[in-house]
Design an enzyme around this catalytic site. Structure first.
Site, short mmCIF file in Angstrom:
data_model
loop_
_atom_site.label_atom_id
_atom_site.label_comp_id
_atom_site.label_asym_id
_atom_site.label_seq_id
_atom_site.Cartn_x
_atom_site.Cartn_y
_atom_site.Cartn_z
N GLU A 1 0.86 -1.18 0.00
CA GLU A 1 0.00 0.00 0.00
C GLU A 1 0.90 1.22 0.00
OE1 GLU A 1 -3.68 2.26 2.31
OE2 GLU A 1 -2.37 0.96 3.49
N ASP B 1 -12.29 9.60 -2.85
CA ASP B 1 -13.56 10.34 -2.92
C ASP B 1 -13.40 11.57 -3.79
OD1 ASP B 1 -11.87 11.75 -1.11
OD2 ASP B 1 -13.63 12.94 -0.55
N GLU C 1 -11.62 7.24 4.16
CA GLU C 1 -12.87 6.71 3.60
C GLU C 1 -14.01 6.86 4.61
OE1 GLU C 1 -12.27 2.86 2.06
OE2 GLU C 1 -14.33 2.59 1.38
N ASP D 1 9.72 7.25 0.05
CA ASP D 1 8.94 8.02 -0.92
C ASP D 1 8.62 7.09 -2.09
OD1 ASP D 1 8.18 9.72 -3.12
OD2 ASP D 1 8.99 11.40 -1.97
N GLU E 1 5.12 4.71 3.45
CA GLU E 1 4.67 6.02 3.93
C GLU E 1 5.91 6.91 4.07
OE1 GLU E 1 1.56 7.60 4.74
OE2 GLU E 1 3.07 9.16 4.91
N ASP F 1 -3.14 11.82 -2.00
CA ASP F 1 -3.25 13.28 -2.02
C ASP F 1 -3.60 13.74 -3.45
OD1 ASP F 1 -2.53 13.69 0.72
OD2 ASP F 1 -0.47 13.19 0.17
N1 SAM Z 1 -4.39 5.90 2.77
C1 SAM Z 1 -4.81 6.62 3.96
C2 SAM Z 1 -6.30 6.72 4.03
O1 SAM Z 1 -6.96 6.42 3.03
O2 SAM Z 1 -6.84 7.06 5.08
C3 SAM Z 1 -4.12 8.01 4.02
C4 SAM Z 1 -4.51 8.99 2.96
S1 SAM Z 1 -3.57 10.50 3.07
C5 SAM Z 1 -4.55 11.62 2.19
C6 SAM Z 1 -2.25 10.21 1.95
C7 SAM Z 1 -1.02 9.60 2.59
O3 SAM Z 1 -0.05 9.32 1.57
C8 SAM Z 1 -0.31 10.50 3.60
O4 SAM Z 1 -0.09 9.79 4.79
C9 SAM Z 1 0.98 10.90 2.89
O5 SAM Z 1 2.05 11.14 3.81
C10 SAM Z 1 1.23 9.69 2.02
N2 SAM Z 1 2.02 9.99 0.80
C11 SAM Z 1 1.81 11.00 -0.05
N3 SAM Z 1 2.71 10.98 -1.06
C12 SAM Z 1 3.52 9.90 -0.82
C13 SAM Z 1 4.65 9.36 -1.49
N4 SAM Z 1 5.14 9.93 -2.59
N5 SAM Z 1 5.22 8.27 -0.96
C14 SAM Z 1 4.75 7.69 0.18
N6 SAM Z 1 3.67 8.17 0.86
C15 SAM Z 1 3.06 9.26 0.36
#
Ligand code: SAM
Length: 210
Positions: free
Chosen positions: A43, A153, A193, A95, A68, A117
């Protein structure tokens, strides 16, 4: 997702190095990190880990790597994995643009993206996890019948992603514009979600392969 900076976060993660890889120590040898050799699903953007920990609990025959980039958030996932005593989850402080350096070609059977994001500004398009540079990485690490599962969403991100995946030549196996209308029994709600569905937002979902 914003989380207050915890100055002790890195120390905490490093003391949990049987569970978290903070410095790519298992790059190209993730198999050595897990106790058991079994299929690997990942994930990307794990957030606080509700999804991956419940998925791992339900599927002990699959190994899961949660990726993450925010160390402050990853702490919460460590706590969940410990509380459930899950042996088939490992966490990578990484990353997503490093996926190809971390995983061997075709090593992964499934990639999950949940509520990534949206990066709505055009100048930030390259950061969207369905931008073609990320798709290229997923393609290279996924096995022949590997799948990408994407849930959000955010309608504009979903529309963007449909076009991006299509331009990349991907095959769509399922596209659902209201996942919660007849919510599948195996759907696991992520933190986002739950929050966005409670607000009345529609949840979009797709399953595709290369
Ligand atoms: N998946 C979770 C959920 O649905 O509740 C979290 C959604 S949150 C909007 C997006 C997550 O992706 C954040 O924790 C952010 O730090 C991580 N993220 C964003 N860009 C990333 C990247 N390039 N590599 C790893 N993680 C990333």
């Amino acid at each position: 997702m914003r989380m207050r900076n915890k100055p002790w976060a890195m120390d905490f993660l490093k003391t949990n190095d049987d569970l978290v890889d903070t410095d790519s120590a298992y790059a190209l040898k993730i198999g050595d990190f897990f106790n058991t050799a079994q299929p690997l699903h990942i994930e990307v953007g794990t957030g606080m880990g509700t999804f991956i920990t419940e998925l791992a609990r339900r599927n002990p025959h699959i190994n899961y790597a949660g990726i993450e980039l925010d160390k402050n958030i990853l702490i919460r996932v460590v706590e969940k994995v410990r509380a459930l005593d899950l042996k088939n989850v490992k966490l990578l402080l990484l990353d997503a643009n490093m996926l190809e350096s971390y995983f061997k070609p075709q090593e992964v059977e499934r990639v999950y993206l949940n509520f990534s994001d949206p990066w709505p500004k055009h100048r930030h398009e390259k950061r969207r996890l369905t931008y073609h540079t990320f798709l290229s990485q997923y393609r290279n690490i996924l096995s022949e019948n590997g799948e990408l599962h994407f849930k959000t969403d955010n309608r504009r991100l979903f529309e963007y992603s449909l076009v991006s995946l299509n331009q990349f030549g991907m095959t769509f196996h399922e596209v659902n514009l209201n996942l919660h209308e007849n919510e599948p029994e195996d759907n696991i709600r992520t933190e986002y979600e739950g929050k966005f569905s409670a607000k009345g937002n529609l949840i979009y979902w797709l399953k595709a392969s290369f």
